[in-house]
Design an enzyme around this catalytic site. Structure first.
Site, PDB file in Angstrom:
ATOM      1  N   LYS A 158       0.824  -1.220   0.000  1.00 20.36           N
ATOM      2  CA  LYS A 158       0.000   0.000   0.000  1.00 20.36           C
ATOM      3  C   LYS A 158       0.860   1.273   0.000  1.00 20.36           C
ATOM      4  O   LYS A 158       0.402   2.334  -0.415  1.00 20.36           O
ATOM      5  CB  LYS A 158      -0.978  -0.025   1.155  1.00 20.36           C
ATOM      6  CG  LYS A 158      -1.972  -1.171   0.978  1.00 20.36           C
ATOM      7  CD  LYS A 158      -3.208  -1.056   1.773  1.00 20.36           C
ATOM      8  CE  LYS A 158      -4.218  -2.125   1.365  1.00 20.36           C
ATOM      9  NZ  LYS A 158      -3.679  -3.508   1.256  1.00 20.36           N
TER      10      LYS A 158
HETATM   11  C1  LIG Z   1      -4.227  -4.576   0.476  1.00 21.37           C
HETATM   12  C2  LIG Z   1      -3.452  -5.828   0.322  1.00 21.37           C
HETATM   13  C3  LIG Z   1      -3.808  -6.829  -0.628  1.00 21.37           C
HETATM   14  C4  LIG Z   1      -5.030  -6.704  -1.506  1.00 21.37           C
HETATM   15  O1  LIG Z   1      -4.915  -5.719  -2.490  1.00 21.37           O
HETATM   16  P1  LIG Z   1      -6.215  -5.118  -3.186  1.00 21.37           P
HETATM   17  O2  LIG Z   1      -5.738  -3.992  -4.006  1.00 21.37           O
HETATM   18  O3  LIG Z   1      -7.113  -4.674  -2.063  1.00 21.37           O
HETATM   19  O4  LIG Z   1      -6.836  -6.205  -3.988  1.00 21.37           O
HETATM   20  C5  LIG Z   1      -3.005  -7.959  -0.729  1.00 21.37           C
HETATM   21  N1  LIG Z   1      -1.933  -8.140   0.081  1.00 21.37           N
HETATM   22  C6  LIG Z   1      -1.578  -7.218   0.999  1.00 21.37           C
HETATM   23  C7  LIG Z   1      -0.408  -7.488   1.873  1.00 21.37           C
HETATM   24  C8  LIG Z   1      -2.312  -6.039   1.151  1.00 21.37           C
HETATM   25  O5  LIG Z   1      -1.946  -5.137   2.084  1.00 21.37           O
END
Ligand SMILES: *Cc1c(COP(=O)(O)O)cnc(C)c1O
Length: 505
Positions: free
Chosen positions: A118
């Protein structure tokens, strides 16, 4: 480039406005009016560019109301915090160098300040927002409110800390996050940040934040002190667009490393929750990145697997808490954007699907649309046991340690390969450092974590694997706790007002 809503015909707006508004007033998501195309020659030019330059190249195509200088500044400020030179490096897991079909590239998206993918978007969004404020002539401060079950809160804090004209306030459930997650948040420095524990669970914190957003009186009071509320959640276009960059970047890295030739198709495999990350891959594909299949990997909250396989999206199902908490989601909001594009911009239909989802808990797409999705998407889910088994197997074969989310993707990929026989080289999104999920990773590797404290688990995983511990996690044990506020859920609005007016007469 202008932006429209997925749910009704609105007057197209600039990207700066879309980023500031977050959600359209009809409840829809902002989407670009058209998707820009790129040629192979153009993709080839990325080879000699840095990650920051690749980001500018991509952002310029979508954020046409920002100047090149502005985007350069955003890119620089976002990625100079990443602790590796290449920002988003690839690790190649190659079983047999003579057979390209055995290549899996693990695209490590977690070298940012909070060790989760993120960061790639949340390090960029605050700067896009601050510049957007200038563009639309907004002089008020933006207050970002976040309710978090752990990871998003820290990533938002790290992104917005000390960004001018913004403030960020995070509520987390007291006792409802891991020790490491709590420490990451309560040690956050910055003179525009606040972290408050809420007595209750995550739903209490989230409901509290939603109420605040819906509270007209409170918004008026905030306006009086020169503050506007906003959110940084993953449906914001400003979070999505920085994610498209790394699919192009990953592709050219595969070319540079001679794993593929320019023009060769790849498969892309993504551990999916809210459908943001894989949607970014879809945009890259629509722009012209040579892609054969997008593999959507889920855990046992397999609502997306069912959707792609049957055409029915049904959120009325049991909810499981898993070792991949960031994928424990029953409503994948960003899917709405895919439906919009694949129906050729049929906002009436999209709006009907979303109404059905809201009132009946499900919707069904027709056979024609499903056939279109089948051409590019493949979906698979995996169990907890399978995930752990794969962490061990990958470690044994490659001495490569992956986190649980990445392991879901690689396990789904293995299922895909054996059921389809498709051996196209694969780019896999690796979404978190294994040091963020030490308990599950250690268990998978056959270690006991009984009575081992979270911080000691980090040491234990290091002793076992020798993999470098990210700086932000290594320093947690000695970092100073700066935020010890705690409140009841009814007190949340007061806390918001207090934080918003702090330092103002
Ligand atoms: C947020 C997240 C995801 C999922 O990603 P999306 O964009 O919500 O599909 C997968 N793995 C981790 C570690 C995340 O923080």
């Amino acid at each position: 480039m202008k932006y429209v809503s997925t749910r009704s015909k609105i007057k197209p707006i600039n990207s700066a406005e879309a980023i500031l508004q977050g959600l359209a007033s009809d409840g829809g998501l902002f989407v670009p009016e058209s998707i820009p195309k790129v040629s192979l020659e153009e993709i080839d030019t990325l080879k000699t560019k840095t990650y920051e330059q690749r980001a500018i190249w991509l952002l310029e195509k979508f954020l046409t109301d920002y100047t090149e200088d502005e985007l350069g500044e955003c890119s620089e400020l976002a990625y100079n915090w990443f602790d590796v030179q290449r920002r988003v490096p690839l690790m190649f897991l190659v079983q047999d160098p003579k057979r390209p079909e055995t290549v899996v590239a693990s695209m490590e998206l977690w070298h940012g300040p909070t060790s989760a993918f993120k960061d790639v978007a949340l390090q960029m969004l605050p700067h896009l927002m601050r510049m957007a404020l200038k563009k639309v002539g907004e002089t008020k401060e933006i207050l970002i409110l976040v309710a978090t079950s752990g990871d998003t809160g820290k990533a938002a804090l790290a992104g917005f800390a000390d960004v001018p004209q913004t403030k960020v306030m995070v509520f987390y459930p007291d006792g409802g996050v891991s020790k490491i997650q709590r420490l990451q948040m309560v040690t956050q420095v910055g003179n525009n940040v606040n972290v408050t524990a809420v007595r209750g669970n995550f739903d209490d914190a989230q409901t509290g934040v939603k109420k605040i957003f819906g509270d007209k009186n409170l918004r008026n009071e905030l306006e009086k002190v020169g503050v506007k509320l906003s959110s940084a959640n993953s449906i914001n276009w400003g979070r999505l667009v920085p994610q498209i960059v790394y699919y192009f970047s990953g592709y050219v890295e595969m070319v540079k490393d001679e794993k593929i030739k320019l023009g060769d198709k790849i498969n892309i495999c993504v551990p999916t929750g809210n459908f943001g990350n894989i949607l970014a891959a879809y945009y890259a594909y629509k722009m012209g990145l040579p892609v054969n299949k997008l593999i959507c990997a889920s855990n046992i909250n397999n609502v997306l697997t069912e959707f792609f396989n049957t055409g029915v999206y049904n959120r009325e199902r049991e909810f499981f808490k898993t070792i991949t908490p960031s994928m424990d989601i029953l409503i994948s909001s960003n899917l709405e954007r895919l439906l919009y594009h694949e129906t050729g911009g049929d906002y009436k239909r999209v709006s009907q699907y979303m109404k059905d989802l809201n009132s009946k808990g499900k919707y069904k797409i027709d056979g024609k649309l499903k056939a279109k999705l089948d051409k590019i998407f493949y979906a698979e889910y995996v169990t907890e046991d399978e995930t752990k088994l794969f962490i061990k197997r990958i470690y044994d074969v490659f001495k490569y340690t992956m986190d649980t989310h990445t392991a879901v993707a690689v396990t789904a990929l293995s299922k895909y390969r054996s059921s389809t026989g498709d051996l196209t080289p694969v780019l896999t999104a690796s979404t978190a450092s294994p040091y963020k999920f030490t308990s599950a990773v250690l268990t998978a590797l056959g270690q006991s974590v009984d009575g081992v404290d979270d911080l000691d688990q980090i040491t234990k995983l290091f002793d076992l694997t020798g993999m470098r511990v990210p700086k932000n996690l290594a320093s947690l044990a000695t970092a100073k706790v700066l935020h010890e506020d705690i409140c009841d859920k009814d007190e949340m609005p007061d806390r918001v007002i207090k934080f918003a007016s702090a330092g103002k007469a």
